[in-house]
Design a protein around this motif. Structure first.
Motif, PDB file in Angstrom:
ATOM      1  N   LYS A 820     225.974  64.712  76.164  1.00  0.00           N
ATOM      2  CA  LYS A 820     224.634  65.276  76.254  1.00  0.00           C
ATOM      3  C   LYS A 820     223.648  64.138  76.504  1.00  0.00           C
ATOM      4  CE  LYS A 820     225.207  69.379  73.374  1.00  0.00           C
ATOM      5  NZ  LYS A 820     224.696  70.122  72.228  1.00  0.00           N
ATOM      6  N   LYS A 821     222.588  64.474  77.189  1.00  0.00           N
ATOM      7  CA  LYS A 821     221.596  63.435  77.451  1.00  0.00           C
ATOM      8  C   LYS A 821     220.728  63.204  76.196  1.00  0.00           C
ATOM      9  CE  LYS A 821     221.150  64.171  82.430  1.00  0.00           C
ATOM     10  NZ  LYS A 821     220.226  64.451  83.548  1.00  0.00           N
ATOM     11  N   GLY A 822     220.658  61.929  75.766  1.00  0.00           N
ATOM     12  CA  GLY A 822     219.798  61.568  74.649  1.00  0.00           C
ATOM     13  C   GLY A 822     218.510  60.854  75.121  1.00  0.00           C
ATOM     14  N   LYS A 823     217.713  60.448  74.165  1.00  0.00           N
ATOM     15  CA  LYS A 823     216.465  59.729  74.519  1.00  0.00           C
ATOM     16  C   LYS A 823     216.341  58.472  73.670  1.00  0.00           C
ATOM     17  CE  LYS A 823     213.720  63.694  76.033  1.00  0.00           C
ATOM     18  NZ  LYS A 823     213.585  63.260  77.410  1.00  0.00           N
ATOM     19  N   ALA A 824     215.613  57.497  74.260  1.00  0.00           N
ATOM     20  CA  ALA A 824     215.351  56.232  73.541  1.00  0.00           C
ATOM     21  C   ALA A 824     213.967  55.721  73.933  1.00  0.00           C
ATOM     22  CB  ALA A 824     216.422  55.193  73.872  1.00  0.00           C
ATOM     23  N   SER A 825     213.398  54.886  73.047  1.00  0.00           N
ATOM     24  CA  SER A 825     212.073  54.292  73.340  1.00  0.00           C
ATOM     25  C   SER A 825     212.213  52.815  73.670  1.00  0.00           C
ATOM     26  CB  SER A 825     211.120  54.433  72.141  1.00  0.00           C
ATOM     27  OG  SER A 825     211.635  53.713  71.037  1.00  0.00           O
ATOM     28  N   ILE A 826     211.365  52.381  74.583  1.00  0.00           N
ATOM     29  CA  ILE A 826     211.333  50.971  74.999  1.00  0.00           C
ATOM     30  C   ILE A 826     209.918  50.439  74.695  1.00  0.00           C
ATOM     31  CG2 ILE A 826     211.426  49.368  76.917  1.00  0.00           C
ATOM     32  CD1 ILE A 826     214.119  50.407  76.143  1.00  0.00           C
ATOM     33  N   ASN A 827     209.790  49.258  74.063  1.00  0.00           N
ATOM     34  CA  ASN A 827     208.494  48.636  73.749  1.00  0.00           C
ATOM     35  C   ASN A 827     208.554  47.158  74.082  1.00  0.00           C
ATOM     36  OD1 ASN A 827     205.920  48.142  72.783  1.00  0.00           O
ATOM     37  ND2 ASN A 827     206.655  47.798  70.700  1.00  0.00           N
ATOM     38  N   VAL A 828     207.607  46.728  74.941  1.00  0.00           N
ATOM     39  CA  VAL A 828     207.493  45.306  75.277  1.00  0.00           C
ATOM     40  C   VAL A 828     206.173  44.803  74.662  1.00  0.00           C
ATOM     41  CG1 VAL A 828     207.341  43.570  77.079  1.00  0.00           C
ATOM     42  CG2 VAL A 828     208.811  45.588  77.388  1.00  0.00           C
ATOM     43  N   SER A 829     206.243  44.000  73.612  1.00  0.00           N
ATOM     44  CA  SER A 829     205.052  43.538  72.889  1.00  0.00           C
ATOM     45  C   SER A 829     204.394  42.366  73.605  1.00  0.00           C
ATOM     46  CB  SER A 829     205.439  43.126  71.468  1.00  0.00           C
ATOM     47  OG  SER A 829     205.936  44.228  70.756  1.00  0.00           O
ATOM     48  N   THR A 830     203.028  42.362  73.582  1.00  0.00           N
ATOM     49  CA  THR A 830     202.227  41.255  74.154  1.00  0.00           C
ATOM     50  C   THR A 830     201.217  40.789  73.114  1.00  0.00           C
ATOM     51  OG1 THR A 830     200.689  42.855  75.096  1.00  0.00           O
ATOM     52  CG2 THR A 830     202.469  42.065  76.529  1.00  0.00           C
ATOM     53  N   PRO A 831     200.681  39.553  73.257  1.00  0.00           N
ATOM     54  CA  PRO A 831     199.713  39.042  72.271  1.00  0.00           C
ATOM     55  C   PRO A 831     198.453  39.901  72.216  1.00  0.00           C
ATOM     56  CG  PRO A 831     200.602  37.241  73.547  1.00  0.00           C
ATOM     57  CD  PRO A 831     201.083  38.494  74.215  1.00  0.00           C
ATOM     58  N   ALA A 832     197.888  39.974  71.027  1.00  0.00           N
ATOM     59  CA  ALA A 832     196.666  40.761  70.844  1.00  0.00           C
ATOM     60  C   ALA A 832     195.556  40.229  71.728  1.00  0.00           C
ATOM     61  CB  ALA A 832     196.234  40.711  69.383  1.00  0.00           C
ATOM     62  N   GLY A 833     194.770  41.151  72.248  1.00  0.00           N
ATOM     63  CA  GLY A 833     193.635  40.784  73.064  1.00  0.00           C
ATOM     64  C   GLY A 833     193.950  40.612  74.531  1.00  0.00           C
ATOM     65  N   LEU A 834     195.256  40.691  74.915  1.00  0.00           N
ATOM     66  CA  LEU A 834     195.651  40.538  76.313  1.00  0.00           C
ATOM     67  C   LEU A 834     196.029  41.887  76.896  1.00  0.00           C
ATOM     68  CD1 LEU A 834     197.801  37.288  76.095  1.00  0.00           C
ATOM     69  CD2 LEU A 834     195.371  37.496  76.603  1.00  0.00           C
ATOM     70  N   ALA A 835     196.234  41.903  78.198  1.00  0.00           N
ATOM     71  CA  ALA A 835     196.635  43.127  78.881  1.00  0.00           C
ATOM     72  C   ALA A 835     198.013  43.568  78.388  1.00  0.00           C
ATOM     73  CB  ALA A 835     196.664  42.902  80.382  1.00  0.00           C
ATOM     74  N   LYS A 836     198.235  44.896  78.271  1.00  0.00           N
ATOM     75  CA  LYS A 836     199.546  45.428  77.913  1.00  0.00           C
ATOM     76  C   LYS A 836     200.492  45.261  79.092  1.00  0.00           C
ATOM     77  CE  LYS A 836     198.244  46.994  73.873  1.00  0.00           C
ATOM     78  NZ  LYS A 836     198.775  46.397  72.630  1.00  0.00           N
TER      79      LYS A 836
END
Length: 903
Positions: A820-836
């Motif tokens: 069955k198809k599942g789901k997952a989350s991806i997060n790439v963190s950057t320094p505060a105050g900068l562009a995501k």
């Protein structure tokens, strides 16, 4: 036979009256004892004036004012003797009267003379006074007043203004009546006597018995003694309190004199005119207060004169009133002798209305060196201004040429010694005076008020003792404080004169500086300064009541300095209020010789002093060429002492902001080092040669020295950095060697401008904003310069590279089931105050030999990924961020846990 009138039965009433008298002066708290009164000449007028009397007689003179005061106010029995030393009968009888008085234990007999001048000005008989009808009537009316209002208030005894028949010894009681009628003369003795009338024992005894009948009319203890202090206190306070405009005591002050003023003995003693003339002929040191109870300016200082006399141990301050009746100085009050004579022709002869000669002869004979605010014609010739003197005819003889006398304002305190001489040996009987000495050569009398002297130390804003002043406004407050300061100066000046009188003066030193001559000057000048350590009386630098802000200083020595060539005086001048004076000497025929500057001192309070100085050959100083120079580079300026070949020593260059520069003079040329630190600008400079043993000082004309700004160079150094960190721009501004480089530099990068200071070494660092997107930017740096340095600029570039992120974070969402198809989350963190982070993340899942891949696009650093169908078991997950415009790709990172796929 003499006419003797007796009055009896007064002892009880008189004693009760005396006990009730307000003149006894009781009830004041005791004060600290003053030093014993030992200073001042001992003058016994009666001993000197009457051959039949010795020292310490029972007699005391009273002025016409005090005579009337006693007749009008003193309760009880008072003994009077009317006569004067110039009257034959007085000389013949006074010794016998004293003998009887002392035998009876009588302390005091009051002596009044109708001859106000001791001669022809006789209020009993004015015909011989030499006055015109108006003057005669004026003085005669005063005599009439004494007789009609007081002396003839009697049943039997009458005064007819006749010396040969009028009573001359009598006992008086102002409150006595007989059968309801005033009967003030208790007992009296009349009938003129000569020495021949009393030259035998029998004649003397008979006469003394007559005196006993008069003086014995009441018990000796019932004869009242009323002091000069009681009179002064009563009249000073009465005249102050009854002046309508002084009714508010909080503003104008309450009583001036109180019983405490006599705790250590009241030292101010009133004088008649004959006593004053006699006093001024006696040897010794004599303090004198001119002024009367009528005068508000005298009332302002009398308390302090008395206090100083007590403080310094002075026996007596003699007080004389130029208003013989103590009326005022009004123009129609002809008893006020310090005013012009007012001539009127009578029977073809010019006669005076006022006996001004009594003033003029007195001042010019005995007080010729007294100085005043008002000026005679001779003073005006010297100082300028206008004449305001007393005109008079010597001896009252209007056929003589009129003269002028300086007009002394009252109250005025001075000290006198008929034998005193100044430091030059010139007679100066007026030893010292309490008066302001002005820088224009004139003087200002301390005409002040009781409320200002009493309130002289009150602070600004205190509205008590303000008189008519209104301190509500700034100008009004200044006026009040300046009045108080003027009064404080007056009191300190009186104290200064007393210090000299008490030999508590100060030593002085005199110093001389030869004034540098400018080119073309012919006459030498010297600056003189006199110092007196410890001498620092308060002085106000403003006039009384000035609108200006109060300003004061410590007083400096005053008086005259003289320049002597040997014993010959070649110049003199008066010191200014700061104790200095500049004297321009006459053209000298011989130079390089010694002269003496002598300060003549001030009375006994400031000693004389002198100094010898060398007046040298003249010189002239000329500045050399003043070339423009650059800030930061040192250089020299020269000056030539043109008329003094071979001149040596030192010179100074003045006018540079850094202060005077001293240079050495050799063979007539002085060289000055101009410091490299001399600020840029246009400077007016002057060279002054200080002189040597042969040549005097001189000063050049001013010249202009221009210092231009120094050039600068600006060098930059850049350090690139990834996005999200700080790139930097280093600045170094190079200026003149050895000089600080300060100021500001402005750096512009990517549209952002920053201004920062450079340190003294010309360095600064600017951080590039970490939010600049990755690329290469132009950098502009501009140094703004300073008052000494020229601006400069530079251009460079700085590169911002892509930044770094953290490894992608992978997390399954819930359980992942097989097939069955599942789901997952991806997060790439950057320094505060900068562009995501944006862009893609590549995901690889592997189990055994099976590999599956998924790519997902980030939004604001996050994404949700749909997983492919996976078989049951543990799958290894690798995620790789592929980067974007701001961030570089990350390395592949394995997640910490395996992805478990359930059945």
């Amino acid at each position: 036979m003499p006419n003797i009138t007796l009055r009896r039965g007064l002892a009880t009433a008189a004693a009760a009256a005396v006990a009730a008298s307000s003149l006894l002066g009781l009830g004041s708290a005791a004060q600290a004892a003053a030093p014993a009164p030992t200073l001042g000449a001992t003058v016994d007028y009666f001993d000197d004036a009457y051959t039949a009397l010795g020292a310490n007689s029972v007699f005391e003179t009273v002025t016409i004012e005090r005579f009337e005061y006693i007749l009008k106010n003193v309760t009880g029995n008072v003994a009077f003797f009317i006569g004067d030393p110039g009257t034959v009968s007085s000389q013949a009888t006074i010794g016998h009267i004293q003998k009887v008085a002392k035998d009876r234990g009588i302390d005091r007999i009051y002596n009044f003379t109708p001859k106000l001048d001791g001669g022809s000005l006789d209020v009993w008989d004015v015909d011989g006074a030499g006055l015109n009808a108006t003057g005669r009537a004026y003085f005669a009316a005063r005599g009439d007043q004494l007789i009609n209002d007081y002396l003839n208030k009697d049943v039997q005894t009458r005064f007819a203004k006749n010396e040969s028949s009028d009573p001359y010894l009598f006992v008086y009681n102002k409150d006595r009546t007989v059968d309801g009628q005033e009967d003030r003369i208790v007992a009296a003795l009349s009938g003129a006597k000569t020495v021949a009338d009393l030259d035998t024992d029998a004649e003397a005894t008979a006469y003394e018995n007559q005196v006993k009948d008069v003086l014995g009319a009441v018990p000796a203890d019932d004869l009242v003694t009323t002091t000069n202090f009681e009179f002064q206190r009563a009249e000073v306070n009465r005249r102050h309190s009854t002046t309508p405009s002084y009714s508010d005591a909080t503003r104008y002050g309450a009583d001036i004199l109180d019983v405490a003023d006599a705790t250590d003995g009241f030292r101010v003693q009133t004088l008649t005119y004959p006593e004053l003339v006699h006093l001024l002929q006696q040897p010794g040191d004599i303090p004198i207060l001119f002024g009367g109870t009528w005068c508000h300016n005298t009332r302002a200082i009398i308390k302090f004169v008395n206090a100083d006399a007590q403080k310094y141990g002075v026996k007596t301050v003699y007080n004389f009133d130029f208003s013989l009746f103590s009326t005022s100085n009004g123009g129609s009050n002809y008893d006020h002798i310090r005013d012009n004579p007012v001539l009127v022709e009578e029977d073809g002869v010019q006669k005076a209305t006022r006996p001004s000669h009594l003033y003029g002869d007195l001042i010019n004979t005995y007080l010729p060196n007294a100085v005043t605010q008002y000026r005679t014609a001779a003073d005006v010739a010297e100082l300028g201004g206008s004449v305001n003197a007393v005109s008079y005819y010597p001896g009252g003889d209007t056929s003589k040429e009129p003269k002028q006398a300086r007009k002394i304002q009252v109250g005025h305190f001075l000290t006198y010694n008929k034998d005193h001489k100044d430091a030059e040996g010139t007679p100066a009987p007026v030893v010292d005076q309490a008066i302001r000495q002005n820088d224009d050569g004139g003087h200002t009398e301390h005409m002040t008020e009781w409320w200002f002297t009493a309130g002289r130390d009150l602070p600004a804003g205190d509205g008590t003792l303000r008189g008519a002043a209104n301190p509500a406004s700034e100008a009004g407050s200044n006026q009040l404080q300046n009045q108080r300061a003027f009064a404080k100066e007056a009191i300190d000046e009186i104290d200064t004169v007393f210090k000299g009188f008490a030999d508590q003066g100060f030593s002085t030193t005199t110093s001389v500086t030869e004034v540098p001559a400018r080119e073309g000057a012919t006459d030498p000048a010297i600056d003189i300064s006199v110092a007196a350590p410890g001498h620092a009386p308060f002085i106000s630098l403003n006039t009384a009541g000035a609108n200006a802000a109060p300003s004061s200083a410590a007083g400096k020595p005053r008086g005259t300095v003289a320049v002597l060539d040997g014993s010959t005086k070649i110049a003199q001048a008066r010191l200014k209020r700061d104790g200095t004076v500049r004297i321009t000497l006459p053209a000298q025929t011989a130079r390089s010789k010694s002269y003496t500057v002598r300060y003549l001192g001030r009375g006994n309070v400031l000693s004389s002093s002198q100094v010898t100085f060398l007046l040298r050959e003249p010189s002239a100083t000329t500045l050399g060429e003043l070339r423009s120079r650059v800030f930061g580079v040192d250089g020299t300026v020269t000056a030539t002492v043109t008329t003094a070949k071979g001149a040596t020593g030192t010179a100074t260059l003045t006018g540079l902001p850094g202060g005077d520069v001293t240079g050495t003079v050799k063979d007539g040329t002085g060289t000055f080092s101009v410091p490299a630190s001399t600020p840029a600008g246009v400077h007016s400079v002057t060279a002054t040669y200080l002189g040597d043993g042969a040549f005097g000082p001189s000063t050049s004309q001013s010249g202009t020295l221009t210092i231009t700004k120094a050039p600068t160079s600006l060098v930059t150094s850049v350090t690139g950095a990834p996005y999200g960190t700080f790139a930097s721009v280093g600045i170094r501004v190079a200026g003149p060697a050895g000089q600080p480089t300060t100021g500001q530099v402005t750096v512009t990068v990517g549209g952002t401008t920053q201004t920062v200071p450079v340190d003294g070494a010309g360095r600064a660092t600017v951080s590039v904003p970490r939010t600049l997107a990755p690329k290469t930017y132009a950098v502009t740096a501009v140094y703004s310069g300073t008052s000494n340095l020229i601006a400069s600029s530079a251009f460079t570039r700085v590169t911002v590279t892509k930044g770094a992120t953290k490894a992608p974070a992978f997390a399954a969402k819930g359980s992942v089931k097989a097939k069955k198809k599942g789901k997952a989350s991806i997060n790439v963190s950057t320094p505060a105050g900068l562009a995501k982070a944006t862009g893609k993340v590549k995901i690889q899942l592997k189990k055994g030999s099976t590999t599956k891949k998924v790519t997902v696009t980030l939004k604001n650093g996050r994404a949700t990924v749909s997983l492919p169908k996976l078989a049951k078991g543990a799958w290894k997950v690798k995620a790789t961020y592929l980067g974007d415009a701001n961030y570089a790709p990350t390395r592949t990172v394995s997640i910490a846990k395996k992805l478990k796929v359930k059945a």
